[in-house]
Each structure stands twice: as structure tokens, then as C-alpha cells.
Design an enzyme around this catalytic site. Structure first.
Site, PDB file in Angstrom:
ATOM      1  N   ASP A 195       4.478   3.059  -8.867  1.00 34.71           N
ATOM      2  CA  ASP A 195       3.778   3.538  -7.678  1.00 34.71           C
ATOM      3  C   ASP A 195       3.242   2.307  -6.945  1.00 34.71           C
ATOM      4  O   ASP A 195       2.390   1.582  -7.466  1.00 34.71           O
ATOM      5  CB  ASP A 195       2.643   4.476  -8.089  1.00 34.71           C
ATOM      6  N   LYS A 221      -1.323   2.971   4.226  1.00 36.61           N
ATOM      7  CA  LYS A 221      -2.285   1.939   3.832  1.00 36.61           C
ATOM      8  C   LYS A 221      -1.889   0.605   4.475  1.00 36.61           C
ATOM      9  O   LYS A 221      -2.056   0.414   5.679  1.00 36.61           O
ATOM     10  CB  LYS A 221      -2.364   1.858   2.311  1.00 36.61           C
ATOM     11  N   ARG A 367     -15.391   0.111  -2.807  1.00 39.57           N
ATOM     12  CA  ARG A 367     -14.136  -0.605  -2.606  1.00 39.57           C
ATOM     13  C   ARG A 367     -14.127  -1.306  -1.252  1.00 39.57           C
ATOM     14  O   ARG A 367     -14.535  -0.742  -0.231  1.00 39.57           O
ATOM     15  CB  ARG A 367     -12.942   0.348  -2.645  1.00 39.57           C
TER      16      ARG A 367
END
Length: 408
Positions: A195, A221, A367
Site C-alpha cells: 500500500d 495525498k 501529524r
């Protein structure tokens, strides 16, 4: 390090001109490209053209005259250049979750005498959920197994059909050694699915160099394809003609416009297509891919590591009460840094209210993603300045920052 030195780093950055090609809001420090990439400036005009001209004027003729039908393979070929694959081994299609299911079911077909599908505890949930769903459909023949990362190599035995791992861990940014784990799985007779959702576009990937079997990833992303952008699937050429797709949709047929009653899988990677592609999403993703392909991946990786190192150094200089959740060694880390705090959710919401956007992952992870095409070293400075001030003033203790939103 002072602000003048950091601005000098930005001035010397070989990627600095790419920032101007993104539509970034004034006064916002965006450090969440590992969750949703920023908007390339060309995308809005491209989408407007697809809507007004290709759809509005050319209508259904656009499948041919504007090459809509070729988009999954065309975009797949562009993604292939970013992940160390051949053009004909990648197709853009569906979502990451659906592509995980496709890859798992294909791998199980290729190892019919083995029952275990293996991944690590704490992997992104959709991977584990798809494993569990496939096991349920198998009527007990397939056994999903999750183990701590350190135990994976010793668990590779003659019962394991496939190992499914996310190369860059979504919470911590920790990198798996793709080559070593692929080799270990193959030595045990198992196949491997990688992945790449937090890797593609962020760091060099060499699927064929390490002889990977399958890979999947998302387009929204680091590839900057927009919210819900099409995902992609890679299947090594050596496996193409051995797999009968479990999701045998019409577009994966050998002759989709023959409209036959019986399914015959398409040639090569085409059999991993399923339904009609979303053309607006494909158009947006292609803008992000074309922009990404202009940059040198080696330069992207070097800047990514430097941004992460700077963030860690500034946090440790200015903050107390936080723990580093990511590897300190940049070679072992993807393009993000995560830190831990028991009140991480409220702290992150306070940062966002100040225009510094990262995100939170339960139970305690803050994050911060670094997208080298548009993240500046000064952004890292500004983010840590804001975080230090929030902690000093205690602003995060305000009730309004404690209420959980639907998306964290």
C-alpha cells in the site's frame, strides 16, 4: 537556527518555484498534504474545460474524441513512472479500498493451497477490514492474521498466501524495508501487496526493482489529485494472465463494448478495471500527476527529509510534554513527522484555528505532513512557533477545542 537562516534555506531550495503553482490560501501554513494535497492552479481551469466543453458540448462523443476511455491507462502510465513500474502494469481506477480487495483476491488465487493473509497490527484500517471481508466471503478457507511489525518476518511460512503492508505507516511515518520484506516473503513462497498511499509522490519507490507482486495507492495525498481522487493498482506483468478478477466489472472485459453475457478478462492490467471511470476525478488527478512528473524525485526526497529534521529539531528546542512518534532517522521516515500528547486533539484544533493545518489520529498523534513541492522551511518555523505559543498560553484548554468533529 534563526529565521534568517531558514529563509536562506528556502532561497536555495531547487524546488522553490513549484510553490507558486499551487493555490495556497494566504496566511495558512498547510502541513496536511499527507491527508489531502493542495490544489494545483491549473486544475480549476482543466475541470471547467471538461465540464463546459468536453461534457457540455461534446457530450458522449468525448469518450472517443477527448479520450475519456483511455484515462485509466494513461494516468496509470504516469503513476508507473513514480513507483518504479512499467506503464502497462498500472491502472488508475476506483478507490484504494476496492483495489486492496482486488489485489488480495488475486494473490489468494495465485496461492490456492495457502490460507493465511498477513498484515501488521495498527496498519491503516481499510487494509485489515478488506482482509476480514475476503475471509468472510471465503467461508472459512482464508484466515486473516495481524501481528506486530517486528514479528512479521518470522511469521512468513508455508501457510501464508500474501503479505499486505503499507510502506509508510499512516500514523508514525515509519518506513518498512520494501526490498527486504518482499524478498523474505518470496523466500517463504508468499506474495506481497504494498500500500503506497503515503509513499507515492513523496519518496522514491522501485516496485520492479524489488520484484513486488501488487501495489495500491490513492491519488489525493502527495499526488494532489483532489478529494476522493481515483486510486491506482499495480500488478507485476508476470501475474497478469493468471488472475481472474473477483470484481469482474464490465470495463475489465476483453471486449467491453461487445456486451456479451459471459465475462472474459481483459488483457494484462486492463482486467483490473471494473466500472466506468469518474472523468472529473481523472482530469483533476492528471493535473497533479503532470506537475509531479516535472520534479526530480531525488530532490523531493532530500527536501522532505530536511523538512522533517528541521521540525524535530525545532520541536525539541521549543516544546516540552511531547514525545516523538516518528523515527528520528530521516532514512527510516516518510514525508511526515508525528508527535504524541495526551491532549493532542485539542492542541491540533487550536493550531488549525490559528491557520496551521495538520491533523490528529487517535488516540494521541498529531501529524504534520511535508509536501516538498509547496512546503517551505519557513512554514516549519511558523508551525513550531505557533505550537510553542499555544502550549505556553494554554489556549488549547478552551472548551471549544475539545469538541470532536466528524473528521479529525
Amino acid at each position: 537556527m534563526d529565521l534568517d537562516a531558514i529563509r536562506a534555506m528556502d532561497a536555495a531550495d531547487p524546488l522553490r518555484d513549484f510553490r507558486d503553482r499551487f493555490d495556497l490560501p494566504e496566511g495558512v501554513v498547510y502541513l496536511d498534504g499527507n491527508s489531502l494535497g493542495a490544489l494545483p492552479k491549473v486544475t480549476a481551469a482543466r475541470i471547467a474545460d471538461v465540464v463546459a466543453r468536453e461534457w457540455g458540448e461534446d457530450l458522449i462523443r468525448s469518450w472517443n474524441c477527448n479520450h475519456w476511455i483511455e484515462a485509466p491507462r494513461r494516468l496509470g502510465g504516469k503513476i508507473a513512472r513514480l513507483i518504479g513500474a512499467q506503464d502497462h502494469e498500472v491502472v488508475a481506477a476506483d478507490s484504494t479500498s476496492i483495489n486492496v480487495f482486488k489485489a488480495l483476491s488475486a494473490a489468494v488465487q495465485l496461492r490456492p493451497n495457502r490460507s493465511v493473509i498477513l498484515s501488521e497490527t495498527g496498519n491503516f484500517p481499510t487494509d485489515a477490514y478488506m482482509m476480514q471481508g475476503l475471509a468472510a466471503l471465503s467461508g472459512g478457507r482464508i484466515e486473516p492474521k495481524l501481528l506486530p511489525a517486528a514479528e512479521i518476518p518470522s511469521a512468513l511460512n508455508d501457510q501464508v498466501a500474501v503479505l499486505l503492508l503499507t510502506q509508510t505507516h499512516y500514523k508514525t511515518g515509519r518506513l518498512h524495508d520494501m526490498a527486504a520484506l518482499t524478498r523474505a516473503a518470496h523466500e517463504a513462497g508468499a506474495l506481497v501487496i504494498w500500500d503506497l498511499s503515503h509513499s507515492a509522490g513523496a519518496l522514491p519507490v522501485d516496485l520492479n526493482g524489488c520484484e513486488a507482486d501488487f501495489a495500491v495507492g490513492c491519488g489525493y495525498k502527495y499526488l494532489n489529485g483532489g478529494p476522493g481522487a481515483p486510486a491506482f493498482i499495480f500488478c507485476a506483468e508476470r501475474h497478469h494472465d493468471q488472475v481472474f478478477p473477483a470484481l469482474s466489472g464490465w470495463l475489465g472485459h476483453a471486449e467491453p463494448f461487445a456486451f456479451r453475457d459471459d465475462y472474459a478478462p481483459g488483457a494484462g492490467i486492463d482486467r483490473f478495471q471494473c466500472g466506468t471511470p469518474g472523468i472529473l476525478g481523472m482530469a483533476a488527478l492528471e493535473c497533479g500527476l503532470d506537475l509531479m512528473l516535472e520534479a526530480e524525485m531525488a530532490a523531493i526526497r532530500l527536501k522532505s527529509q530536511a523538512l522533517g529534521d528541521l521540525f524535530i529539531a525545532l520541536c525539541e528546542d521549543r516544546l516540552t510534554g511531547f514525545d516523538l512518534a516518528s523515527p528520528r532517522d530521516a532514512a527510516l521516515r516518510g514525508s511526515q513527522v508525528s508527535i504524541r500528547h495526551d491532549e493532542g486533539y485539542a492542541i491540533m484544533q487550536t493550531l488549525i484555528a490559528r491557520g496551521v493545518i495538520g491533523d490528529f489520529r487517535a488516540p494521541d498523534i498529531l501529524r504534520f505532513g511535508f509536501t516538498p513541492l509547496y512546503t517551505r522551511y519557513e512554514d516549519v518555523w511558523l508551525a513550531t512557533e505557533a505550537l510553542a505559543d499555544i502550549m505556553q498560553t494554554g489556549e488549547w484548554r478552551e472548551d471549544r477545542f475539545a469538541t470532536r468533529a466528524a473528521v479529525t
